[in-house]
Design a protein around this motif. Structure first.
Motif, PDB file in Angstrom:
ATOM      1  N   MET A  71     -12.097   7.708  -7.515  1.00 55.70           N
ATOM      2  CA  MET A  71     -11.017   8.028  -8.091  1.00 55.70           C
ATOM      3  C   MET A  71     -10.033   8.782  -6.901  1.00 55.70           C
ATOM      4  SD  MET A  71     -10.880   6.726 -11.040  1.00 55.70           S
ATOM      5  CE  MET A  71      -9.631   7.428 -11.446  1.00 55.70           C
ATOM      6  N   LEU A  72     -10.511   9.043  -5.816  1.00 51.24           N
ATOM      7  CA  LEU A  72      -9.776   9.578  -4.790  1.00 51.24           C
ATOM      8  C   LEU A  72      -8.635   8.840  -4.654  1.00 51.24           C
ATOM      9  CD1 LEU A  72     -11.964  11.691  -2.619  1.00 51.24           C
ATOM     10  CD2 LEU A  72     -10.700  12.632  -4.434  1.00 51.24           C
ATOM     11  N   GLY A  73      -8.711   7.415  -4.878  1.00 50.22           N
ATOM     12  CA  GLY A  73      -7.864   6.509  -4.563  1.00 50.22           C
ATOM     13  C   GLY A  73      -6.522   6.512  -5.466  1.00 50.22           C
ATOM     14  N   MET A  74      -6.787   7.202  -6.792  1.00 51.01           N
ATOM     15  CA  MET A  74      -5.648   7.140  -7.507  1.00 51.01           C
ATOM     16  C   MET A  74      -4.860   8.517  -6.932  1.00 51.01           C
ATOM     17  SD  MET A  74      -5.791   5.362 -10.308  1.00 51.01           S
ATOM     18  CE  MET A  74      -4.972   5.980 -11.523  1.00 51.01           C
ATOM     19  N   ILE A  75      -5.309   9.572  -6.463  1.00 57.99           N
ATOM     20  CA  ILE A  75      -4.683  10.413  -5.907  1.00 57.99           C
ATOM     21  C   ILE A  75      -3.678   9.697  -4.827  1.00 57.99           C
ATOM     22  CG2 ILE A  75      -4.961  12.960  -4.597  1.00 57.99           C
ATOM     23  CD1 ILE A  75      -7.493  13.284  -6.070  1.00 57.99           C
ATOM     24  N   GLY A  76      -4.238   9.150  -3.926  1.00 63.43           N
ATOM     25  CA  GLY A  76      -3.440   8.563  -2.723  1.00 63.43           C
ATOM     26  C   GLY A  76      -2.467   7.591  -3.318  1.00 63.43           C
ATOM     27  N   ALA A  77      -2.555   7.143  -4.646  1.00 62.36           N
ATOM     28  CA  ALA A  77      -1.537   6.109  -5.151  1.00 62.36           C
ATOM     29  C   ALA A  77      -0.286   6.932  -5.682  1.00 62.36           C
ATOM     30  CB  ALA A  77      -2.189   5.078  -6.205  1.00 62.36           C
ATOM     31  N   GLY A  78      -0.773   8.147  -6.333  1.00 62.73           N
ATOM     32  CA  GLY A  78       0.200   9.058  -6.874  1.00 62.73           C
ATOM     33  C   GLY A  78       1.179   9.475  -5.577  1.00 62.73           C
ATOM     34  N   ILE A  79       0.503  10.086  -4.823  1.00 66.69           N
ATOM     35  CA  ILE A  79       1.375  10.637  -3.468  1.00 66.69           C
ATOM     36  C   ILE A  79       2.058   9.570  -2.822  1.00 66.69           C
ATOM     37  CG2 ILE A  79       0.898  11.576  -1.209  1.00 66.69           C
ATOM     38  CD1 ILE A  79      -1.685  13.039  -2.134  1.00 66.69           C
ATOM     39  N   GLY A  80       1.533   8.477  -2.569  1.00 63.57           N
ATOM     40  CA  GLY A  80       2.096   7.230  -2.333  1.00 63.57           C
ATOM     41  C   GLY A  80       3.588   6.889  -3.010  1.00 63.57           C
ATOM     42  N   LEU A  81       3.336   7.095  -4.349  1.00 60.01           N
ATOM     43  CA  LEU A  81       4.439   6.401  -5.308  1.00 60.01           C
ATOM     44  C   LEU A  81       5.613   7.513  -5.204  1.00 60.01           C
ATOM     45  CD1 LEU A  81       2.790   4.920  -8.411  1.00 60.01           C
ATOM     46  CD2 LEU A  81       4.290   3.838  -6.873  1.00 60.01           C
ATOM     47  N   GLY A  82       5.133   8.749  -4.964  1.00 59.16           N
ATOM     48  CA  GLY A  82       6.024  10.063  -4.892  1.00 59.16           C
ATOM     49  C   GLY A  82       6.792   9.824  -3.732  1.00 59.16           C
ATOM     50  N   LEU A  83       6.250   9.708  -2.554  1.00 64.92           N
ATOM     51  CA  LEU A  83       6.751   9.627  -1.344  1.00 64.92           C
ATOM     52  C   LEU A  83       7.760   8.257  -1.310  1.00 64.92           C
ATOM     53  CD1 LEU A  83       4.039  10.295   1.243  1.00 64.92           C
ATOM     54  CD2 LEU A  83       6.076  11.789   0.622  1.00 64.92           C
ATOM     55  N   LEU A  84       7.473   7.309  -1.615  1.00 62.13           N
ATOM     56  CA  LEU A  84       8.080   6.006  -1.888  1.00 62.13           C
ATOM     57  C   LEU A  84       9.570   6.076  -2.691  1.00 62.13           C
ATOM     58  CD1 LEU A  84       8.041   2.988  -1.176  1.00 62.13           C
ATOM     59  CD2 LEU A  84       7.219   2.651  -3.493  1.00 62.13           C
ATOM     60  N   PHE A  85       9.400   6.565  -3.875  1.00 58.36           N
ATOM     61  CA  PHE A  85      10.695   6.764  -4.653  1.00 58.36           C
ATOM     62  C   PHE A  85      11.426   7.856  -4.130  1.00 58.36           C
ATOM     63  CE2 PHE A  85       8.276   4.213  -7.809  1.00 58.36           C
ATOM     64  CZ  PHE A  85       9.331   3.524  -8.263  1.00 58.36           C
ATOM     65  N   GLY A  86      10.895   9.240  -3.550  1.00 59.21           N
ATOM     66  CA  GLY A  86      11.670  10.094  -3.094  1.00 59.21           C
ATOM     67  C   GLY A  86      12.535   9.717  -1.958  1.00 59.21           C
TER      68      GLY A  86
END
Length: 74
Positions: A15-30
């Motif tokens: 589930m650490l992959g879900m943390i990476g996806a959340g961070i990635g989406l935040g960086l992408l949209f930001g």
């Protein structure tokens, strides 16, 4: 430790992959919004790239979730 404890440990690590996806989406949209505010005329041409990046990032998060479920059921 018994085998079920290792399953929970493995699922938690997956589930650490879900943390990476959340961070990635935040960086992408930001970064997209920051660029769109600086140059609004170019934002429309980059929207397709935003959605492709969002889909790929979200797919990796869903894959991590599926792997965690497979570990728990296997």
């Amino acid at each position: 430790m018994d085998a079920s404890a290792y399953k929970f440990l493995g699922a938690g690590l997956a589930m650490l992959g879900m943390i990476g996806a959340g961070i990635g989406l935040g960086l992408l949209f930001g970064n997209f919004f920051q660029g769109a505010l600086r140059n609004p005329s170019a934002a429309k041409s980059q929207q397709t790239n935003l959605f492709i990046g969002m889909a790929l990032t979200e797919a990796l998060g869903i894959l991590a979730f599926v792997i965690a479920i497979m570990i728990l059921n296997g």
